[in-house]
Design an enzyme around this catalytic site. Structure first.
Site, PDB file in Angstrom:
ATOM      1  N   THR A   1       0.827  -1.204   0.000  1.00 24.93           N
ATOM      2  CA  THR A   1       0.000   0.000   0.000  1.00 24.93           C
ATOM      3  C   THR A   1       0.859   1.251   0.000  1.00 24.93           C
ATOM      4  O   THR A   1       0.589   2.218  -0.734  1.00 24.93           O
ATOM      5  CB  THR A   1      -0.937   0.000   1.225  1.00 24.93           C
ATOM      6  OG1 THR A   1      -1.867  -1.079   1.095  1.00 24.93           O
ATOM      7  CG2 THR A   1      -1.707   1.307   1.332  1.00 24.93           C
TER       8      THR A   1
ATOM      9  N   GLN B   1      -0.897  -9.141  -7.051  1.00 27.42           N
ATOM     10  CA  GLN B   1      -1.436 -10.492  -7.149  1.00 27.42           C
ATOM     11  C   GLN B   1      -0.679 -11.388  -8.120  1.00 27.42           C
ATOM     12  O   GLN B   1      -0.725 -12.606  -7.995  1.00 27.42           O
ATOM     13  CB  GLN B   1      -2.911 -10.434  -7.560  1.00 27.42           C
ATOM     14  CG  GLN B   1      -3.839  -9.945  -6.479  1.00 27.42           C
ATOM     15  CD  GLN B   1      -3.879 -10.855  -5.264  1.00 27.42           C
ATOM     16  OE1 GLN B   1      -3.631 -12.056  -5.344  1.00 27.42           O
ATOM     17  NE2 GLN B   1      -4.176 -10.279  -4.117  1.00 27.42           N
TER      18      GLN B   1
ATOM     19  N   SER C   1       3.691  -6.455  -3.304  1.00 27.09           N
ATOM     20  CA  SER C   1       3.683  -6.668  -1.855  1.00 27.09           C
ATOM     21  C   SER C   1       4.140  -8.082  -1.543  1.00 27.09           C
ATOM     22  O   SER C   1       3.598  -9.053  -2.077  1.00 27.09           O
ATOM     23  CB  SER C   1       2.266  -6.441  -1.316  1.00 27.09           C
ATOM     24  OG  SER C   1       2.245  -6.462   0.079  1.00 27.09           O
ATOM     25  N   ALA C   2       5.115  -8.209  -0.653  1.00 26.48           N
ATOM     26  CA  ALA C   2       5.766  -9.497  -0.410  1.00 26.48           C
ATOM     27  C   ALA C   2       4.838 -10.543   0.181  1.00 26.48           C
ATOM     28  O   ALA C   2       4.976 -11.736  -0.119  1.00 26.48           O
ATOM     29  CB  ALA C   2       6.982  -9.302   0.504  1.00 26.48           C
ATOM     30  N   HIS C   3       3.897 -10.134   1.036  1.00 26.42           N
ATOM     31  CA  HIS C   3       3.067 -11.153   1.686  1.00 26.42           C
ATOM     32  C   HIS C   3       2.094 -11.809   0.719  1.00 26.42           C
ATOM     33  O   HIS C   3       1.467 -12.816   1.053  1.00 26.42           O
ATOM     34  CB  HIS C   3       2.322 -10.566   2.887  1.00 26.42           C
ATOM     35  CG  HIS C   3       1.204  -9.647   2.546  1.00 26.42           C
ATOM     36  ND1 HIS C   3       1.386  -8.322   2.227  1.00 26.42           N
ATOM     37  CD2 HIS C   3      -0.135  -9.857   2.485  1.00 26.42           C
ATOM     38  CE1 HIS C   3       0.223  -7.765   1.993  1.00 26.42           C
ATOM     39  NE2 HIS C   3      -0.724  -8.666   2.131  1.00 26.42           N
TER      40      HIS C   3
ATOM     41  N   CYS D   1     -22.646  -8.610   2.536  1.00 25.90           N
ATOM     42  CA  CYS D   1     -23.096  -9.186   3.799  1.00 25.90           C
ATOM     43  C   CYS D   1     -21.935  -9.453   4.749  1.00 25.90           C
ATOM     44  O   CYS D   1     -22.139  -9.692   5.933  1.00 25.90           O
ATOM     45  CB  CYS D   1     -23.834 -10.498   3.542  1.00 25.90           C
ATOM     46  SG  CYS D   1     -25.254 -10.332   2.471  1.00 25.90           S
TER      47      CYS D   1
END
Length: 460
Positions: A70, A177, A194-196, A320
């Site tokens: 981010t 992704q 992003s590494a994770h 929901c």
């Protein structure tokens, strides 16, 4: 317990764990210092940067490490817009970008800039020519994800990048992704990741800025990472992130084939065994490990809880399951069903037996949730005497408005209408989607004293 939410965070890769532990012993010193420990840390940082740059497909001096994906997105968008402020203040992006891109765009708009969101088709992909139509004089930056985080659809990055180059507009690609599966093709100008997402530790992002792209870092000046990511580098995590990226890339080709076969099976079997279901996203041009489907007449939150109770960790884009009561902006932009949404994203190493068990469990879980909600279990009954109906579903959350519609559609003759009164935002998306799935006509939305009136005409 099978973990099927790799799109949110992939399990830590064994190589990442090994590299992290080793770097804690060897890489704790300040890499900016000239003494022995600092030099050792600098060598580790340089090696990690070279490995990451090789995976991205850029030069090492074009890539910096940030504290998250981010942060990389926000720094990339703000820096590129500021660097090209003399060109203009217009930003173009797809309607299905990750929330980090949308938040950066909102901040830019709040500061006086202009933003154009490019629509997508029902598969979730932009049309390259349509995207090009959003570029104009004064466009400072364009953004396009490499693949969607909710439905897995791959975007035509190479085609859009070529059109952006013709217009003289840099393209920022959010590759969070897809980067673990391979480099992003095309002439992109900036790239974030992003590494994770690929099995590295959390708290490490990548920002690549090609040479020649005008870029002005925002915020207080920093002395590290070319001034683009201030603060002391988390060197052990960076080393682990780069090592795991190289490791998953070595496994990607074989795992992509294996996981794609499992996902193909999920797409087929769910459609066969679960009635009134919509499998969303492009069936071919997609990530190999991710599939999303939405079930009519199902409360998404209850569905996820039930799957968790059966031992499966999955996620959802259904309103929901959201505290905002808003349907996923991705599903909304695609115009597909949002209620009862399930996203399955298989981590590398997923066993076929776990997928088999998931497919055995899902039909029963969906049927049980529908039964609790009083959903219809068969085709609509034969027409009753000619009349139109009004269904009052005000104050009731998804999927109740659609369930109530399905219950009464058979009570009006072909050609007559049912008007659903609803104030749940998801109804605006789910009622038209239900009509398309059940081959009924969605007449449109009309104003009401409270909420909206959604008019449906029975065709069969």
């Amino acid at each position: 317990m099978p973990y099927f939410d790799a799109a949110s965070a992939a399990p830590l890769h064994p190589v990442a764990r090994q590299a992290l532990l080793a770097a804690l012993d060897e890489g704790w010193a300040d890499p900016a210092r000239l003494y022995r420990e600092g030099r050792r840390a600098r060598l580790l940082l340089d090696a990690a940067r070279e490995a990451a740059a090789d995976a991205v497909g850029c030069r090492p001096d074009e890539l910096v490490f940030t504290s998250s994906g981010t942060t990389a997105v926000h720094a990339g968008v703000a820096g590129a817009l500021s660097g090209r402020r003399r060109v203009g203040s217009h930003l173009a992006l797809s309607a299905v970008e990750h929330s980090s891109v949308l938040h950066a765009a909102a901040a830019h708009e709040a500061a006086g800039g202009t933003v154009t969101q490019v629509p997508v088709g029902r598969s979730g992909a932009v049309d390259p020519e349509g995207y090009a139509g959003a570029l104009r004089d004064g466009t400072a930056l364009a953004c396009l994800q490499s693949a969607n985080h909710e439905v897995g659809t791959e975007q035509p990055v190479a085609e859009v990048a070529a059109l952006c180059a013709e217009a003289g507009v840099p393209l920022l690609v959010d590759a969070a992704q897809s980067l673990g599966w391979g480099p992003v093709a095309g002439g992109w100008s900036l790239l974030t990741a992003s590494a994770h997402k690929w099995g590295g530790p959390a708290g490490v992002g990548l920002l690549a800025v090609r040479k020649g792209v005008r870029f002005a870092p925002q915020g207080p000046a920093g002395e590290r990472e070319s001034g683009r990511a201030p603060g002391f580098e988390n060197l052990p995590a960076i080393v682990a992130a780069a090592a795991s990226l190289r490791a998953v890339r070595d496994e990607a080709a074989a795992e992509a084939v294996r996981l794609r076969a499992m996902v193909d099976r999920i797409r087929t079997v769910v459609a066969e065994r679960v009635g009134d279901v919509e499998v969303v996203g492009d069936p071919e041009r997609r990530l190999p490990h991710l599939v999303t489907f939405s079930c009519l007449y199902v409360d998404g939150e209850t569905l996820l809880h039930e799957l968790d109770r059966h031992g499966f960790s999955v996620s959802s884009g259904s309103s929901c399951t959201s505290s905002t009561l808003e349907p996923s902006h991705v599903l909304k932009a695609m115009g597909v069903l949002s209620e009862g949404n399930v996203r399955v994203s298989l981590p590398m190493g997923t066993a076929e037996v776990d997928v088999d068990r998931f497919l055995e469990v899902v039909p029963g879980v969906v049927a049980e949730v529908r039964e609790r909600l009083g959903a219809p279990v068969s085709a609509p009954p034969s027409p009753a005497p000619a009349r139109s109906l009004v269904v009052d579903a005000l104050g009731r959350r998804c999927p109740i408005p659609v369930i109530e519609l399905a219950k009464v559609i058979g009570e009006v003759p072909v050609g007559a209408t049912v008007t659903v009164l609803a104030d749940d935002e998801a109804a605006r998306l789910d009622i038209p989607a239900w009509c398309e799935m059940r081959e009924q006509e969605y007449v449109g939305e009309e104003p009401a004293d409270r909420g909206s009136a959604y008019v449906v005409r029975r065709l069969s």
